[in-house]
Design an enzyme around this catalytic site. Structure first.
Site, PDB file in Angstrom:
ATOM      1  CG  ASP A  28      49.641  38.701  70.560  1.00  9.91           C
ATOM      2  OD1 ASP A  28      49.329  37.956  71.117  1.00  9.91           O
ATOM      3  OD2 ASP A  28      50.881  39.312  70.400  1.00  9.91           O
ATOM      4  CD  GLU A  49      52.258  33.857  76.639  1.00  9.39           C
ATOM      5  OE1 GLU A  49      52.978  34.649  77.265  1.00  9.39           O
ATOM      6  OE2 GLU A  49      51.060  34.235  76.699  1.00  9.39           O
TER       7      GLU A  49
END
Length: 597
Positions: A113, A277
């Protein structure tokens, strides 16, 4: 249930070359909840390494590890205090290096991430920034002076509401200014306008780990880095509140393309993948601008169309459970699939992640009678869609939501806690309001994805020892057969189905991964049917899913008579009536085209 032998030879002879990340199946891991190797009640990096044989057995190609960086854990690691260190309960940098090497030794890849819209307020950069207005790092974050109303009351610079409730502006007594935080007050937004700041981010958060061998990043809140000029107020959608939802105002700012181009230049040097995202982006042209191969910004993004189905429009939890129709699901999936229709872009297929409730509880039926079959049907659906496939830990065994009778105290997520408290503040004399809020949270809260992974039927689901106290209570469905140990012994389990479906997806990659999507029988209120045409034009797949706990008629679909059923989730289908779909039945057919040699 099972794969049938078929006369069509999949993609045999296919010579098309694709980047490695297009045909990958990605398995997402939430470190705190995956596997506890030292019985302290918290999952860890060595625990992931211990489970690599299992992960590989699924047939996935990439693992994605959620934030394992050092953090005060206000938002479960999405508040990072040091990009180059690991949260001590999870392990060490050396443990991550060992994980990277073990993943690569198995022929798989690993992504991390990348959380760079904001840091923790405990990051050394922010500590310097807030120390004084003259500090060299003052401009590394977003500081603004107060506004004052007519009676001299101090007010924040605008009316934006944080993603977790309240104002996005936090007053700092020491320097007498506000700083911006789109999430928790402990997550101050970085000032991407400052070139020196961007270079520091690239070096510390990206290059540091790319040099250690990671194969790319899932990039958190990828479209929030460039803020709008002037920081204008958001439209008032919630008249009862002082702060307004502002995602459409602060996302997709004027310099986003520039920043993503800089990041892509780094990633390209390492042949590393990027998946961003991408919330609050309803314009498909804007999404395509991010993922166009020609534009060289991102490889792909997560569009939230599908997972937003049934969410509230003002507050995502301000809704009733199951407030959607199958038409909403079809429309959402159609939008994400259309992104690659005739373009040089790429898309993703997913229905679960760490920010979503369990898909069987939202879109299937999580009763003991139907949860396994509806979980298989959802697996068939999303593994048949074009784009890179992402699956979340526990999805492969059909994990479901927290039981309805669990009290609100078992919920741990800051988003859940803040929303439940906000409902109480707004409705101090209405206990029914919090009952409704609890019902919505039991259907939609992020907590459901964060309960420990269910490895066995033991007290703590095999996540940690029976004598340890897990950081979050294990779902009692582990004792009802939803666990890896029990399902591994049953080839007809959800786990067995996922393994077969992932094999089928690779066998027919030209059709299922790259093929053209077309909705058929779109007005059917209970059955979702679509075709996937192979890029070579030799065959197509037909997928039919009954989104109902009752039988449905098999739709009258062109080419169905000539189609060969190769996979289904109801074993009786082989001998039973072909014209009736069983509750939650899914079927996958292959139609051979006359043009095939």
């Amino acid at each position: 249930m099972g794969l049938r032998s078929v006369s069509v030879n999949g993609d045999a002879g296919k010579t098309t070359e694709h980047p490695w990340w297009k045909e990958a199946a990605v398995y997402q891991i939430y470190p705190a909840s995956y596997n506890d190797s030292n019985d302290d009640g918290i999952g860890d990096i060595p625990g992931i390494t211990q489970k690599l044989e299992y992960i590989q057995s699924l047939g996935v190609d990439v693992i994605w590890v959620c934030p394992m960086y050092d953090s005060p854990q206000i938002d479960m690691g999405y508040d990072i205090s040091d990009y180059e260190a690991v949260y001590p309960p999870y392990g060490t940098v050396q443990d991550v290096e060992a994980l990277i090497n073990e993943v690569h030794s198995r022929g798989m890849k690993i992504i991390l991430d990348l959380v760079v819209n904001h840091t923790s307020d405990q990051h050394a950069w922010f500590k310097e920034s807030r120390s004084s207005k003259t500090n060299p790092k003052r401009d590394w974050y977003i500081w603004k002076p107060a506004k004052y109303d007519s009676d001299g009351t101090r007010k924040p610079p605008n009316n934006w509401r944080s993603n977790f409730g309240g104002s996005v502006w936090e007053w700092d007594e020491l320097t007498q200014e506000y700083y911006l935080h789109l999430f928790c007050p402990e997550q101050p937004d970085v000032n991407w306008e400052n070139e020196e700041t961007r270079k520091a981010i690239y070096q510390s958060a990206m290059i540091f780990w790319l040099d250690k061998g990671v194969d790319g990043f899932r990039i958190d809140t990828v479209n929030m880095y460039s803020k709008p000029t002037g920081y204008p107020d958001a439209p008032i959608k919630d008249p009862a509140a002082e702060w307004q939802e502002a995602g459409l105002v602060y996302c997709n700012g004027p310099r986003m393309d520039e920043y993503l181009g800089e990041m892509n230049a780094i990633l390209s040097r390492y042949n590393a993948m990027s998946v961003g995202e991408c919330p609050f982006t309803p314009d498909p042209a804007r999404v395509l601008g991010y993922v166009s191969e020609k534009e060289a910004r991102l490889n792909m993004v997560f569009q939230f169309d599908s997972v937003d189905v049934g969410m509230g429009s003002v507050f995502k939890y301000m809704t009733k459970p199951f407030k959607y129709t199958l038409a909403d699901v079809k429309s959402a999936i159609g939008r994400t699939q259309k992104l690659i229709d005739g373009t040089d872009g790429w898309t993703t297929s997913f229905i679960e992640n760490h920010d979503q409730a369990r898909s069987i509880s939202r879109f299937g039926n999580d009763s003991p009678q139907w949860r396994s079959r509806s979980g298989k049907m959802l697996a068939m659906l999303f593994a048949s869609l074009s784009g890179t496939l992402f699956m979340y830990q526990g999805q492969e065994i059909g994990m479901i939501n927290i039981p309805q009778d669990w009290p609100i105290e078992e919920y741990k997520d800051v988003d859940t806690i803040n929303y439940y408290a906000e409902v109480g503040r707004r409705n101090p004399n209405d206990p029914g309001a919090q009952i409704s809020a609890k019902a919505a949270l039991q259907n939609l809260a992020r907590d459901h994805a964060r309960t420990p992974m269910q490895w066995s039927s033991e007290v703590n689901a095999g996540f940690t020892s029976d004598s340890a106290k897990p950081w979050m209570k294990a779902n009692t469905s582990a004792q009802e057969g939803i666990n890896v140990a029990d399902e591994s012994r049953d080839s007809s389990s959800v786990l067995g189905f996922w393994k077969q479906m992932l094999k089928l997806r690779k066998t027919y990659s030209d059709c299922l991964i790259h093929g053209g999507y077309k909705l058929v029988d779109g007005d059917n209120p209970t059955v979702f049917s679509f075709t996937k045409s192979s890029t070579a034009g030799h065959f197509k797949a037909l997928v039919i899913c009954n989104f109902s706990s009752k039988e449905s008629e098999l739709p009258l679909i062109e080419d169905l008579d000539a189609a060969e059923l190769i996979f289904d989730n109801v074993s009786e289908t082989q001998a039973g009536a072909r014209s009736t779909l069983q509750p939650w039945e899914g079927r996958l057919y292959i139609v051979k085209k006359d043009t095939e040699a």
